[in-house]
Design a protein around this motif. Structure first.
Motif, PDB file in Angstrom:
ATOM      1  N   SER A   1      71.380  24.226-115.290  1.00  0.00           N
ATOM      2  CA  SER A   1      72.159  25.712-115.171  1.00  0.00           C
ATOM      3  C   SER A   1      71.929  26.399-116.483  1.00  0.00           C
ATOM      4  CB  SER A   1      73.727  25.305-114.665  1.00  0.00           C
ATOM      5  OG  SER A   1      74.350  24.588-115.895  1.00  0.00           O
TER       6      SER A   1
ATOM      7  N   LYS B   1      67.073  29.082-117.769  1.00  0.00           N
ATOM      8  CA  LYS B   1      66.649  30.442-116.905  1.00  0.00           C
ATOM      9  C   LYS B   1      64.922  30.593-117.019  1.00  0.00           C
ATOM     10  CE  LYS B   1      71.014  31.122-116.271  1.00  0.00           C
ATOM     11  NZ  LYS B   1      71.669  29.960-115.295  1.00  0.00           N
TER      12      LYS B   1
ATOM     13  N   CYS C   1      77.544  22.881-120.942  1.00  0.00           N
ATOM     14  CA  CYS C   1      76.630  21.510-120.443  1.00  0.00           C
ATOM     15  C   CYS C   1      77.052  20.475-121.671  1.00  0.00           C
ATOM     16  CB  CYS C   1      75.389  21.725-120.056  1.00  0.00           C
ATOM     17  SG  CYS C   1      74.771  22.643-118.880  1.00  0.00           S
TER      18      CYS C   1
ATOM     19  N   GLU D   1      76.063  28.842-121.626  1.00  0.00           N
ATOM     20  CA  GLU D   1      76.182  27.665-120.367  1.00  0.00           C
ATOM     21  C   GLU D   1      75.466  26.392-121.048  1.00  0.00           C
ATOM     22  OE1 GLU D   1      76.393  25.395-116.970  1.00  0.00           O
ATOM     23  OE2 GLU D   1      77.171  27.359-117.384  1.00  0.00           O
TER      24      GLU D   1
END
Length: 75
Positions: free
Chosen positions: A47, A50, A66, A62
């Motif tokens: 996640s 990108k 994580c 993000e």
């Protein structure tokens, strides 16, 4: 939204290209990032990355979320 709130929102969702990551953060080094990207489907970091064409961008907020999730799982 005020200018300060807009800047905070933009900073929270900053997307950083892999080669520029170490201009903003000292950890992990670029080789470590590439290892995380290569194994993203099994290490829980999918996640945070990108893709735009062949370019991989790191969602800064993000990524550190994580890292926190990884640390929570170890307890």
């Amino acid at each position: 939204m005020t200018n300060a709130a807009t800047q905070t929102a933009q900073t929270a969702n900053r997307l950083i290209p892999v080669p520029d990551w170490n201009k903003h953060h000292s950890w992990p080094p670029q080789g470590g990032l590439r290892h995380l990207i290569f194994n993203e489907k099994t290490n829980g970091f999918a996640s945070a990355f990108k893709r735009v064409g062949r370019r991989v961008l790191i969602d800064e907020a993000e990524f550190f979320a994580c890292v926190e999730r990884q640390n929570q799982g170890g307890k």
